[in-house]
Design a protein around this motif. Structure first.
Motif, short mmCIF file in Angstrom:
data_model
loop_
_atom_site.label_atom_id
_atom_site.label_comp_id
_atom_site.label_asym_id
_atom_site.label_seq_id
_atom_site.Cartn_x
_atom_site.Cartn_y
_atom_site.Cartn_z
N ARG A 41 26.90 -14.24 12.18
CA ARG A 41 27.65 -13.27 11.37
C ARG A 41 26.84 -12.02 11.05
NH1 ARG A 41 29.21 -13.81 6.36
NH2 ARG A 41 27.66 -15.39 5.79
N PHE A 42 25.51 -12.16 11.05
CA PHE A 42 24.64 -11.04 10.71
C PHE A 42 23.93 -10.56 11.98
CE2 PHE A 42 23.68 -11.60 5.92
CZ PHE A 42 24.94 -12.14 5.68
N THR A 43 23.80 -9.25 12.08
CA THR A 43 23.05 -8.67 13.18
C THR A 43 22.08 -7.64 12.63
OG1 THR A 43 24.96 -8.94 14.66
CG2 THR A 43 23.20 -7.45 15.38
N ILE A 44 20.82 -7.80 12.97
CA ILE A 44 19.81 -6.85 12.55
C ILE A 44 19.38 -6.03 13.77
CG2 ILE A 44 17.88 -8.47 12.90
CD1 ILE A 44 16.54 -7.21 10.43
N PHE A 45 19.23 -4.74 13.56
CA PHE A 45 18.80 -3.90 14.67
C PHE A 45 18.18 -2.63 14.13
CE2 PHE A 45 22.22 -0.72 14.50
CZ PHE A 45 23.21 -1.40 13.80
N ARG A 46 17.40 -2.00 15.00
CA ARG A 46 16.75 -0.76 14.61
C ARG A 46 17.48 0.40 15.25
NH1 ARG A 46 11.23 1.98 16.22
NH2 ARG A 46 11.22 3.60 14.63
N ASP A 47 17.80 1.37 14.43
CA ASP A 47 18.41 2.60 14.92
C ASP A 47 17.27 3.55 15.25
OD1 ASP A 47 21.15 4.67 13.76
OD2 ASP A 47 19.56 5.11 15.20
N ASP A 48 16.93 3.61 16.53
CA ASP A 48 15.76 4.39 16.93
C ASP A 48 15.90 5.86 16.57
OD1 ASP A 48 15.11 2.50 19.97
OD2 ASP A 48 14.44 2.22 17.91
N ALA A 49 17.12 6.35 16.62
CA ALA A 49 17.33 7.78 16.38
C ALA A 49 16.92 8.16 14.97
CB ALA A 49 18.78 8.15 16.63
N GLU A 50 17.04 7.22 14.04
CA GLU A 50 16.75 7.56 12.65
C GLU A 50 15.60 6.74 12.08
OE1 GLU A 50 20.17 7.62 10.15
OE2 GLU A 50 21.42 8.64 11.61
N GLY A 51 15.00 5.86 12.89
CA GLY A 51 13.93 5.04 12.36
C GLY A 51 14.38 4.17 11.22
N THR A 52 15.62 3.73 11.29
CA THR A 52 16.23 2.94 10.24
C THR A 52 16.58 1.56 10.78
OG1 THR A 52 17.14 4.91 9.18
CG2 THR A 52 18.20 2.82 8.67
N VAL A 53 16.38 0.57 9.96
CA VAL A 53 16.80 -0.79 10.33
C VAL A 53 18.10 -1.09 9.62
CG1 VAL A 53 16.23 -3.23 10.14
CG2 VAL A 53 14.47 -1.58 10.80
N ARG A 54 19.05 -1.59 10.37
CA ARG A 54 20.36 -1.86 9.80
C ARG A 54 20.68 -3.36 9.87
NH1 ARG A 54 21.82 3.37 9.11
NH2 ARG A 54 21.43 4.81 10.82
N LEU A 55 21.50 -3.78 8.93
CA LEU A 55 21.96 -5.17 8.91
C LEU A 55 23.49 -5.12 8.88
CD1 LEU A 55 21.04 -8.17 8.68
CD2 LEU A 55 21.48 -7.94 6.21
N GLN A 56 24.07 -5.53 9.97
CA GLN A 56 25.52 -5.59 10.09
C GLN A 56 25.99 -6.97 9.66
OE1 GLN A 56 27.65 -3.09 11.01
NE2 GLN A 56 29.42 -4.43 10.69
N ILE A 57 26.91 -7.02 8.72
CA ILE A 57 27.40 -8.29 8.20
C ILE A 57 28.90 -8.38 8.47
CG2 ILE A 57 27.54 -9.81 6.21
CD1 ILE A 57 25.40 -8.08 4.86
N GLU A 58 29.29 -9.45 9.12
CA GLU A 58 30.70 -9.67 9.45
C GLU A 58 31.26 -10.83 8.62
OE1 GLU A 58 32.10 -7.56 11.38
OE2 GLU A 58 30.39 -6.66 12.40
#
Length: 125
Positions: free
Chosen positions: A67-84
């Motif tokens: 349900r959760f996906t963690i990834f790094r947005d290279d364009a912004e140097g931000t780590v995101r956590l997508q929760i479904e």
């Protein structure tokens, strides 16, 4: 030093999706990995997911896998956590944490030297 700032929390309904963000600044070259933890009311802080700073490896707790996906947005140097498919049990303060390079690696609080202030996620119908 490294500064971490979370954003994206809020009040959502069961079944909704949400994306949290962790913006890193300062000496980001010191970061080996970034993790998300969460702390529900009356409970201890729980590991959720971790990604290496380069984005090549990810790790999840069994309770959120799928349900959760963690990834790094290279364009912004931000780590995101997508929760479904959010559930009431996902209600918690979500914290972003950074693990410094050349220190022991793991998924417990003690392995992380940098912490954000947290962002509240409340799931309610």
């Amino acid at each position: 030093q490294v500064q971490l700032v979370e954003s994206g929390g809020g009040l959502v309904q069961p079944g909704d999706s949400l994306r949290l963000s962790c913006a890193a600044s300062g000496r980001t070259s010191n970061i080996y990995s970034i993790a998300w933890f969460r702390q529900a009311p009356g409970k201890g802080r729980e590991f959720v997911a971790r990604v290496t700073w380069g984005g090549s490896m990810t790790f999840y707790s069994d309770s959120v896998k799928g349900r959760f996906t963690i990834f790094r947005d290279d364009a912004e140097g931000t780590v995101r956590l997508q929760i479904e498919r959010l559930t009431l049990d996902d209600t918690a303060v979500y914290y972003c944490a950074g693990n410094r390079r050349f220190t022991p690696i793991g998924n417990t609080e003690g392995h992380f030297q940098y912490w954000g202030q947290g962002t509240q996620v409340t799931v309610s119908s």
